[in-house]
Structure formats: C-alpha cells, structure tokens
Design an enzyme around this catalytic site. Structure first.
Site, PDB file in Angstrom:
ATOM      1  N   ASP A  53    -160.537 -25.788 -86.526  1.00 43.94           N
ATOM      2  CA  ASP A  53    -160.510 -27.377 -86.001  1.00 43.94           C
ATOM      3  C   ASP A  53    -160.720 -27.644 -84.493  1.00 43.94           C
ATOM      4  O   ASP A  53    -161.633 -28.323 -84.059  1.00 43.94           O
ATOM      5  CB  ASP A  53    -159.538 -28.008 -86.486  1.00 43.94           C
ATOM      6  CG  ASP A  53    -159.722 -28.457 -87.978  1.00 43.94           C
ATOM      7  OD1 ASP A  53    -160.975 -28.377 -88.680  1.00 43.94           O
ATOM      8  OD2 ASP A  53    -158.501 -28.675 -88.733  1.00 43.94           O
ATOM      9  N   LYS A  71    -153.527 -27.523 -96.367  1.00 47.04           N
ATOM     10  CA  LYS A  71    -153.452 -26.671 -95.355  1.00 47.04           C
ATOM     11  C   LYS A  71    -152.300 -25.950 -95.184  1.00 47.04           C
ATOM     12  O   LYS A  71    -152.002 -24.688 -94.719  1.00 47.04           O
ATOM     13  CB  LYS A  71    -153.881 -27.600 -93.764  1.00 47.04           C
ATOM     14  CG  LYS A  71    -155.323 -27.711 -93.872  1.00 47.04           C
ATOM     15  CD  LYS A  71    -155.688 -28.433 -92.438  1.00 47.04           C
ATOM     16  CE  LYS A  71    -156.938 -28.913 -92.749  1.00 47.04           C
ATOM     17  NZ  LYS A  71    -157.352 -29.681 -91.489  1.00 47.04           N
TER      18      LYS A  71
END
Ligand code: ATR
Length: 285
Positions: free
Chosen positions: A102, A66
């Site tokens: 998310d 990420k």
C-alpha cells in the site's frame, strides 16, 4: 492452466483488483488468472489455505482480513514489518510470505502519476488507523521536510507518531508530530492526505481551510468518486486527487512480487477512469 491469484475479503465484490490484474496479465504476457474470494468473517484462514492447497500462487488481502493475513504469514517483508500489516501473500514451496504494497503504491502515485514532490515538502496525514500505518514508512523515505498527523482520537495519533519516531529521526525528517484538528490553523501543508475512512460515509474530518499551502495537493485514499474532502480542498484552491492511482500502483507492486515483472500502470489507470467505475472503497486491493 494459468497461475491462480485472487483478492480475498468480506465484502469483496467491489474490488477492482481482478480487472487491474487481468490488464497487467494481458499487457505483460504473463499467464495468470485472478479471481475474488468472499470468505466468511470467521473463515479467512480456511479459505486462504484452501486456495493455496488447490494451487493458488498468491492473494491480495482486503478488509477485514489484513490482521489475519499477518498471522498466516510465515515471514514478513521489511515493508510489512514496519507497517505491521500485510496486504499481499505469496505462496512459495510450502511457505507463506507476507508483504505490504500500500505505502509503495501511495508514494509512486504521488511522484510518478501526480508529479508531486514529496521531498522537502510539508505533509499532513489525517487518520491514525491501519491505512496510516501502511503508508507511513514509504512516505518518510521520500524525505519530506515535515509530517504532521491529525486524528479525531488523539491517543491514536500519538501512538502512530511513537511507532515511527525512530525511523523519522534516522531519516532526519525535521518535524514529526501530531496535532488535534482544531490546532491546525497555524500551519499550512503542501500535501494533505486523507487516510481516514470518513469519505466512505460521505463525511470528512474537521479540517480548517487554512491547511492548504498555495499549490497544495489534497489526496484522498478513497477511490471511485469525488469525496467531501476533495470537494472541500478544491474549494480552498488545492489540487484534488482520489486513490485510484494508489490502488493500481499497489497492485503493480503485488504483481512484481509474484511474477518478477513490473507492469505499466498508466494505461490501466486511464482505462479505469474511462470506464468510470462508480465504486467507492479505500486504500488497498
Ligand atoms: P483503516 O484501516 O482504514 O485506517 P481504521 O483503523 O478503522 O481503518 O481507522 C479509521 C480512521 O479514520 C481512524 O483514524 C478514525 O479516527 P478515530 O481514530 O478517531 O476513530 C478516522 N475516521 C473515521 N471517520 C472519521 C470522521 N468522520 N472524521 C474524522 N476521522 C474519522
């Protein structure tokens, strides 16, 4: 040829994203193919750009890439900026747009799938790593009465609170603070979220039993099986949920970013639960 998408990570074989996006494609009639890419630990950039150069349209990013996905993006969505993290990339005309889905995934799962009212509620968020940063903004936008962060390493909890303090204040969240685990005994919460990685090692944070208000929801971002935290919470009278719904909801948001079409998530969550995938992973694609 179908439009190409993939999840990239290391490891990546556990990822349910290919199954989820295949269902989304089938249900919406969008002509997509979604694969998985195992990139070497030092080879994210090369693998991502190769996929793009071969015609790939977008990627989901899972651990440990990420931070590198953040650096690869030319632009960042508002959600990615505030989270400081990217879990979805869209390749468009030579540019690379970074998104974070998310937090939206968690907020939608709580509200739409679990029927949980965040607005006005007291929230305890355990953990102060990337997963907590990813979900904090959408959580605050639901306007809870309070958010308390507990973390083993107190300095990280302080930093997380500092990072989002202005937003919490702008949104008039009444109480936005951190506490060590052993100081939680005087509080109770309507929603207790486990954003630590303890469940992945069959552990759980040192949580006092008193934290669960009557009717509380205990939410573990890990999916695929009951975790020690979920078992503990159920033993304290709370309703326990795993993170499978969050996973499917963040996938739906990625699909929407790429295709402009919002797939139904309920049928896919039910399908995955029926299949009873015994896979344990956390927070993200
Ligand atoms: P992620 O990106 O998944 O959030 P991370 O940045 O490594 O991963 O953060 C993991 C989080 O889980 C941290 O908040 C960590 O606590 P520390 O900051 O004290 O390390 C927390 N964590 C991991 N194992 C834990 C355990 N057994 N008990 C309590 N907290 C734990």
């Amino acid at each position: 040829m179908s439009d190409q998408y993939a999840v990239i990570g290391n490891p990546v074989e556990h990822s349910l994203s290919p199954a989820i996006h295949a269902e989304f494609g089938r249900a919406t009639g969008e002509d997509i193919a979604y694969g998985r890419i195992l990139a070497p630990l030092d080879g994210f950039r090369t693998a991502a750009l190769r996929f793009r150069d071969e015609g790939g349209r977008g990627l989901n990013i899972t651990l440990p890439f990420k931070p590198e996905a953040w650096r690869l993006a030319d632009s960042h969505s508002a959600g990615a900026l505030v989270a400081g993290a990217v879990n979805a990339l869209k390749f468009e005309g030579g540019r690379i747009a970074g998104h974070n889905t998310d937090g939206i995934g968690l907020a939608r799962d709580l509200k739409d799938n679990l029927g949980c009212t965040v607005r006005g509620g007291r929230v305890l968020l355990m953990g102060a790593g990337g997963a907590s940063y990813g979900v904090m903004e959408p959580l605050l936008r639901e306007l809870p009465q309070s958010v308390v962060v507990a973390n083993r390493t107190v300095e990280k909890a302080k930093a997380l609170i500092g990072h989002f303090a202005k937003l919490a204040s702008d949104l008039r969240v009444g109480r936005f603070t951190w506490l060590p685990y052993d100081r939680l005994t005087n509080d109770s919460f309507d929603i207790v979220i486990n954003a630590t990685s303890a469940s992945l090692k069959d552990g759980m944070p040192p949580l006092p039993r008193e934290v669960f208000a009557p009717g509380a929801l205990a939410y573990d971002m890990v999916y695929g099986r009951d975790t020690p935290f979920m078992t503990f919470a159920a033993g304290c009278g709370a309703r326990a949920a795993d993170g499978l719904g969050m996973l499917v909801e963040q996938a739906a948001e990625s699909f929407f970013i790429w295709r402009g079409v919002r797939p139904a998530t309920g049928p896919v969550i039910r399908l995955l639960r029926q299949k009873g995938k015994r896979i344990k992973a956390k927070g993200g694609p």
